[in-house]
Design an enzyme around this catalytic site. Structure first.
Site, PDB file in Angstrom:
ATOM      1  N   ARG A  30     143.376 104.018  98.788  1.00  0.00           N
ATOM      2  CA  ARG A  30     144.790 103.904  98.402  1.00  0.00           C
ATOM      3  C   ARG A  30     145.114 102.488  97.944  1.00  0.00           C
ATOM      4  O   ARG A  30     144.701 101.517  98.585  1.00  0.00           O
ATOM      5  CB  ARG A  30     145.700 104.232  99.585  1.00  0.00           C
ATOM      6  CG  ARG A  30     145.426 105.575 100.210  1.00  0.00           C
ATOM      7  CD  ARG A  30     146.453 106.594  99.829  1.00  0.00           C
ATOM      8  NE  ARG A  30     146.143 107.861 100.484  1.00  0.00           N
ATOM      9  CZ  ARG A  30     146.500 109.049 100.008  1.00  0.00           C
ATOM     10  NH1 ARG A  30     147.189 109.149  98.886  1.00  0.00           N
ATOM     11  NH2 ARG A  30     146.187 110.159 100.652  1.00  0.00           N
ATOM     12  N   ASP A  31     145.877 102.409  96.842  1.00  0.00           N
ATOM     13  CA  ASP A  31     146.337 101.101  96.368  1.00  0.00           C
ATOM     14  C   ASP A  31     147.341 100.529  97.377  1.00  0.00           C
ATOM     15  O   ASP A  31     148.209 101.241  97.898  1.00  0.00           O
ATOM     16  CB  ASP A  31     147.001 101.260  94.989  1.00  0.00           C
ATOM     17  CG  ASP A  31     147.152  99.926  94.280  1.00  0.00           C
ATOM     18  OD1 ASP A  31     146.501  99.723  93.244  1.00  0.00           O
ATOM     19  OD2 ASP A  31     147.933  99.075  94.758  1.00  0.00           O
ATOM     20  N   ASN A  86     142.633  99.082  83.461  1.00  0.00           N
ATOM     21  CA  ASN A  86     143.124  97.851  82.841  1.00  0.00           C
ATOM     22  C   ASN A  86     141.935  96.934  82.566  1.00  0.00           C
ATOM     23  O   ASN A  86     141.043  96.803  83.412  1.00  0.00           O
ATOM     24  CB  ASN A  86     144.117  97.160  83.770  1.00  0.00           C
ATOM     25  CG  ASN A  86     145.366  97.991  83.988  1.00  0.00           C
ATOM     26  OD1 ASN A  86     145.822  98.692  83.087  1.00  0.00           O
ATOM     27  ND2 ASN A  86     145.928  97.935  85.186  1.00  0.00           N
ATOM     28  N   VAL A  95     142.234  92.349  89.349  1.00  0.00           N
ATOM     29  CA  VAL A  95     141.034  92.321  90.198  1.00  0.00           C
ATOM     30  C   VAL A  95     139.836  92.611  89.306  1.00  0.00           C
ATOM     31  O   VAL A  95     139.757  93.682  88.679  1.00  0.00           O
ATOM     32  CB  VAL A  95     141.120  93.346  91.347  1.00  0.00           C
ATOM     33  CG1 VAL A  95     139.839  93.323  92.167  1.00  0.00           C
ATOM     34  CG2 VAL A  95     142.331  93.061  92.238  1.00  0.00           C
ATOM     35  N   HIS A  99     137.886  99.127  88.100  1.00  0.00           N
ATOM     36  CA  HIS A  99     138.472 100.191  88.912  1.00  0.00           C
ATOM     37  C   HIS A  99     139.277 101.128  88.035  1.00  0.00           C
ATOM     38  O   HIS A  99     139.864 100.714  87.033  1.00  0.00           O
ATOM     39  CB  HIS A  99     139.343  99.629  90.038  1.00  0.00           C
ATOM     40  CG  HIS A  99     140.313  98.577  89.581  1.00  0.00           C
ATOM     41  ND1 HIS A  99     139.950  97.272  89.348  1.00  0.00           N
ATOM     42  CD2 HIS A  99     141.636  98.650  89.300  1.00  0.00           C
ATOM     43  CE1 HIS A  99     140.997  96.583  88.948  1.00  0.00           C
ATOM     44  NE2 HIS A  99     142.035  97.403  88.898  1.00  0.00           N
ATOM     45  N   HIS A 101     142.496 103.466  88.083  1.00  0.00           N
ATOM     46  CA  HIS A 101     143.718 103.864  88.800  1.00  0.00           C
ATOM     47  C   HIS A 101     143.879 105.374  88.638  1.00  0.00           C
ATOM     48  O   HIS A 101     143.803 105.896  87.516  1.00  0.00           O
ATOM     49  CB  HIS A 101     144.954 103.194  88.200  1.00  0.00           C
ATOM     50  CG  HIS A 101     145.018 101.711  88.367  1.00  0.00           C
ATOM     51  ND1 HIS A 101     145.778 101.094  89.335  1.00  0.00           N
ATOM     52  CD2 HIS A 101     144.422 100.705  87.671  1.00  0.00           C
ATOM     53  CE1 HIS A 101     145.671  99.773  89.230  1.00  0.00           C
ATOM     54  NE2 HIS A 101     144.852  99.512  88.221  1.00  0.00           N
TER      55      HIS A 101
HETATM   56  P1  AMP Z   1     144.654  95.806  88.243  1.00  0.00           P
HETATM   57  O1  AMP Z   1     145.949  95.066  88.009  1.00  0.00           O
HETATM   58  O2  AMP Z   1     144.395  96.919  87.282  1.00  0.00           O
HETATM   59  O3  AMP Z   1     143.476  94.843  88.338  1.00  0.00           O
HETATM   60  O4  AMP Z   1     144.809  96.515  89.636  1.00  0.00           O
HETATM   61  C1  AMP Z   1     144.511  95.914  90.845  1.00  0.00           C
HETATM   62  C2  AMP Z   1     145.137  96.785  91.903  1.00  0.00           C
HETATM   63  O5  AMP Z   1     144.522  96.474  93.141  1.00  0.00           O
HETATM   64  C3  AMP Z   1     146.637  96.574  92.095  1.00  0.00           C
HETATM   65  O6  AMP Z   1     147.304  97.812  91.879  1.00  0.00           O
HETATM   66  C4  AMP Z   1     146.747  96.106  93.545  1.00  0.00           C
HETATM   67  O7  AMP Z   1     147.893  96.612  94.180  1.00  0.00           O
HETATM   68  C5  AMP Z   1     145.472  96.632  94.153  1.00  0.00           C
HETATM   69  N1  AMP Z   1     144.948  95.924  95.301  1.00  0.00           N
HETATM   70  C6  AMP Z   1     144.697  94.596  95.400  1.00  0.00           C
HETATM   71  N2  AMP Z   1     144.142  94.311  96.591  1.00  0.00           N
HETATM   72  C7  AMP Z   1     144.036  95.492  97.256  1.00  0.00           C
HETATM   73  C8  AMP Z   1     143.541  95.871  98.540  1.00  0.00           C
HETATM   74  N3  AMP Z   1     143.043  94.964  99.400  1.00  0.00           N
HETATM   75  N4  AMP Z   1     143.601  97.172  98.895  1.00  0.00           N
HETATM   76  C9  AMP Z   1     144.120  98.079  98.052  1.00  0.00           C
HETATM   77  N5  AMP Z   1     144.581  97.794  96.824  1.00  0.00           N
HETATM   78  C10 AMP Z   1     144.549  96.524  96.430  1.00  0.00           C
END
Ligand code: AMP
Length: 113
Positions: A30-31, A86, A95, A99, A101
């Site tokens: 889960r995000d 992304n 990140v 990944h 979404h």
């Molecule tokens: P992006 O902006 O596409 O790189 O998405 C990164 C996603 O990672 C964001 O939606 C964050 O809310 C999520 N995120 C960052 N750290 C964590 C974590 N420790 N556990 C779960 N989700 C995370």
């Protein structure tokens, strides 16, 4: 594994996350900051900074297939869902461990912001 990568640490269990699916190649959790009633991130256990670093198209294909399995498991497959990858700054990537979404549980608008 990249020792500086938060998602590598989630994949290895070093950092906790709410896992919803895993197999030998991928982990889904889960995000932390959900943008929809269902918001899950699917990651490969191997570290690829961005989607364009994934040189083997078969791995990309299996990631999409696994995302579909997650959608089925979370019962958003019939109503529909959205997959988002992304890539780098303009794509909104924050990140740098590739990944997918998986967003569902509500109607998605278009275009994205
Ligand atoms: P992006 O902006 O596409 O790189 O998405 C990164 C996603 O990672 C964001 O939606 C964050 O809310 C999520 N995120 C960052 N750290 C964590 C974590 N420790 N556990 C779960 N989700 C995370």
């Amino acid at each position: 594994m990249n020792s500086d990568c938060i998602f590598c640490k989630i994949a290895s269990g070093e950092i906790p996350a709410e896992l919803v699916y895993q197999n030998e190649e991928f982990v889904a959790f889960r995000d932390l900051n959900p943008q929809a009633p269902v918001h899950v991130l699917l990651i490969p256990r191997n570290h690829y900074p961005t989607v364009t670093d994934m040189e083997d198209p078969a791995v990309i294909g299996r990631a999409i297939q696994a995302a579909g399995e997650v959608a089925k498991k979370l019962n958003i497959d019939n109503d529909g869902f959205r997959l988002v990858i992304n890539c780098r700054d303009n794509g909104g990537q924050t990140v740098y461990h590739m990944h997918v979404h998986i967003l569902g549980g509500r109607f998605m608008t278009w275009p994205p912001g």
